[in-house]
Write a protein that holds these residues in place. Structure first.
Motif, PDB file in Angstrom:
ATOM      1  N   THR A 127       0.840  -1.202   0.000  1.00 36.46           N
ATOM      2  CA  THR A 127       0.000   0.000   0.000  1.00 36.46           C
ATOM      3  C   THR A 127       0.874   1.251   0.000  1.00 36.46           C
ATOM      4  O   THR A 127       0.617   2.201  -0.745  1.00 36.46           O
ATOM      5  N   LEU A 128       1.932   1.234   0.838  1.00 39.88           N
ATOM      6  CA  LEU A 128       2.857   2.367   0.861  1.00 39.88           C
ATOM      7  C   LEU A 128       3.531   2.561  -0.498  1.00 39.88           C
ATOM      8  O   LEU A 128       3.659   3.688  -0.984  1.00 39.88           O
ATOM      9  N   LYS A 129       3.968   1.451  -1.099  1.00 42.06           N
ATOM     10  CA  LYS A 129       4.621   1.539  -2.408  1.00 42.06           C
ATOM     11  C   LYS A 129       3.655   2.064  -3.464  1.00 42.06           C
ATOM     12  O   LYS A 129       4.022   2.906  -4.284  1.00 42.06           O
ATOM     13  N   VAL A 130       2.426   1.556  -3.454  1.00 42.16           N
ATOM     14  CA  VAL A 130       1.423   2.025  -4.423  1.00 42.16           C
ATOM     15  C   VAL A 130       1.142   3.501  -4.204  1.00 42.16           C
ATOM     16  O   VAL A 130       1.092   4.283  -5.155  1.00 42.16           O
ATOM     17  N   ASN A 131       0.979   3.886  -2.931  1.00 45.18           N
ATOM     18  CA  ASN A 131       0.719   5.304  -2.640  1.00 45.18           C
ATOM     19  C   ASN A 131       1.895   6.178  -3.074  1.00 45.18           C
ATOM     20  O   ASN A 131       1.702   7.261  -3.627  1.00 45.18           O
ATOM     21  N   ALA A 132       3.113   5.701  -2.827  1.00 48.06           N
ATOM     22  CA  ALA A 132       4.298   6.455  -3.239  1.00 48.06           C
ATOM     23  C   ALA A 132       4.343   6.558  -4.760  1.00 48.06           C
ATOM     24  O   ALA A 132       4.644   7.614  -5.312  1.00 48.06           O
ATOM     25  N   SER A 133       4.020   5.459  -5.416  1.00 49.19           N
ATOM     26  CA  SER A 133       4.002   5.453  -6.879  1.00 49.19           C
ATOM     27  C   SER A 133       2.931   6.404  -7.399  1.00 49.19           C
ATOM     28  O   SER A 133       3.165   7.166  -8.341  1.00 49.19           O
ATOM     29  N   GLU A 134       1.747   6.357  -6.785  1.00 49.00           N
ATOM     30  CA  GLU A 134       0.670   7.275  -7.197  1.00 49.00           C
ATOM     31  C   GLU A 134       1.091   8.719  -6.946  1.00 49.00           C
ATOM     32  O   GLU A 134       0.828   9.593  -7.763  1.00 49.00           O
ATOM     33  N   SER A 135       1.763   8.939  -5.821  1.00 46.52           N
ATOM     34  CA  SER A 135       2.225  10.289  -5.499  1.00 46.52           C
ATOM     35  C   SER A 135       3.237  10.758  -6.543  1.00 46.52           C
ATOM     36  O   SER A 135       3.187  11.905  -6.994  1.00 46.52           O
ATOM     37  N   LYS A 136       4.164   9.860  -6.927  1.00 46.29           N
ATOM     38  CA  LYS A 136       5.150  10.204  -7.950  1.00 46.29           C
ATOM     39  C   LYS A 136       4.452  10.481  -9.275  1.00 46.29           C
ATOM     40  O   LYS A 136       4.784  11.429  -9.978  1.00 46.29           O
ATOM     41  N   THR A 137       3.465   9.642  -9.608  1.00 48.55           N
ATOM     42  CA  THR A 137       2.722   9.830 -10.859  1.00 48.55           C
ATOM     43  C   THR A 137       1.990  11.164 -10.837  1.00 48.55           C
ATOM     44  O   THR A 137       2.002  11.901 -11.824  1.00 48.55           O
ATOM     45  N   GLU A 138       1.376  11.494  -9.701  1.00 47.99           N
ATOM     46  CA  GLU A 138       0.679  12.774  -9.579  1.00 47.99           C
ATOM     47  C   GLU A 138       1.677  13.928  -9.701  1.00 47.99           C
ATOM     48  O   GLU A 138       1.400  14.925 -10.354  1.00 47.99           O
ATOM     49  N   ARG A 139       2.841  13.786  -9.081  1.00 44.50           N
ATOM     50  CA  ARG A 139       3.865  14.833  -9.139  1.00 44.50           C
ATOM     51  C   ARG A 139       4.360  15.011 -10.577  1.00 44.50           C
ATOM     52  O   ARG A 139       4.508  16.131 -11.059  1.00 44.50           O
ATOM     53  N   ILE A 140       4.578  13.877 -11.263  1.00 46.57           N
ATOM     54  CA  ILE A 140       5.010  13.940 -12.658  1.00 46.57           C
ATOM     55  C   ILE A 140       3.930  14.609 -13.497  1.00 46.57           C
ATOM     56  O   ILE A 140       4.221  15.482 -14.316  1.00 46.57           O
ATOM     57  N   SER A 141       2.673  14.226 -13.283  1.00 41.50           N
ATOM     58  CA  SER A 141       1.567  14.847 -14.023  1.00 41.50           C
ATOM     59  C   SER A 141       1.508  16.334 -13.738  1.00 41.50           C
ATOM     60  O   SER A 141       1.296  17.144 -14.641  1.00 41.50           O
ATOM     61  N   SER A 142       1.709  16.698 -12.484  1.00 40.66           N
ATOM     62  CA  SER A 142       1.696  18.103 -12.098  1.00 40.66           C
ATOM     63  C   SER A 142       2.829  18.860 -12.796  1.00 40.66           C
ATOM     64  O   SER A 142       2.628  19.960 -13.315  1.00 40.66           O
ATOM     65  N   LEU A 143       4.028  18.258 -12.805  1.00 43.69           N
ATOM     66  CA  LEU A 143       5.173  18.883 -13.476  1.00 43.69           C
ATOM     67  C   LEU A 143       4.938  18.993 -14.980  1.00 43.69           C
ATOM     68  O   LEU A 143       5.262  20.011 -15.587  1.00 43.69           O
TER      69      LEU A 143
END
Length: 133
Positions: free
Chosen positions: A45-61
Motif C-alpha cells: 500500500t505504501l509503495k502504491v501510494n508512493a508510486s501514485e504520489s510520484k505519478t501525480e507529481r510527474i503529471s503536475s510537473l
C-alpha cells in the motif's frame, strides 16, 4: 494389563500433548503468516501510494511545463508582432523622412533655378547697360 493401560494412558497423554503442541505451533505459524500478510499489504500500500504520489507529481510537473511552454509561445508571438509593428513604424518614418528630404530638395532646386534665372536676367541687364555706355 494395568501396565498396558498405563502405557496406553501415557501414550494418549503424550499424543494429546503433542497434538496440543502441534495445534499451538499451527496457531503461532498462522498468526505469523497473518502478521506477514498484513505487513506485506501495508508495504505494498505504501509503495502504491508512493508510486501514485510520484505519478501525480510527474503529471503536475508535466502540466506546469505545458503551461510554461504555452506562455513562452504566446510571448514569442507577441514579441514577433511587436517587432513587426516597430519595423513597419520605422519604415514609415524612413519613407516620411525621404519624402520630406525630397520636398526640401525640390524647394531648394526650384529656388536655385529661380535665383539662377534672376541672376541671368540681371547679368543681361547689366551687360546691356554696359554696352550702351
Amino acid at each position: 494389563k494395568l501396565t498396558l493401560q498405563n502405557h496406553l494412558l501415557k501414550s494418549n497423554d503424550a499424543l494429546a500433548s503433542m497434538k496440543a503442541e502441534y495445534n499451538e505451533t499451527v496457531a503461532n505459524n498462522q498468526a505469523e503468516i497473518d502478521h506477514m500478510k498484513v505487513s506485506h499489504y501495508e508495504e505494498m500500500t505504501l509503495k502504491v501510494n508512493a508510486s501514485e504520489s510520484k505519478t501525480e507529481r510527474i503529471s503536475s510537473l508535466e502540466e506546469e511545463m505545458k503551461i510554461r511552454v504555452e506562455a513562452l509561445v504566446e510571448e514569442k508571438a507577441l514579441m514577433e508582432k511587436n517587432m513587426k509593428s516597430n519595423h513597419e513604424a520605422e519604415m514609415k518614418s524612413v519613407r516620411d523622412d525621404q519624402e520630406s528630404h525630397s520636398s526640401e530638395l525640390r524647394e531648394l532646386t526650384d529656388k536655385f533655378v529661380e535665383e539662377q534665372s534672376q541672376l541671368k536676367g540681371e547679368t543681361l541687364t547689366c551687360m546691356s547697360e554696359y554696352e550702351k555706355k
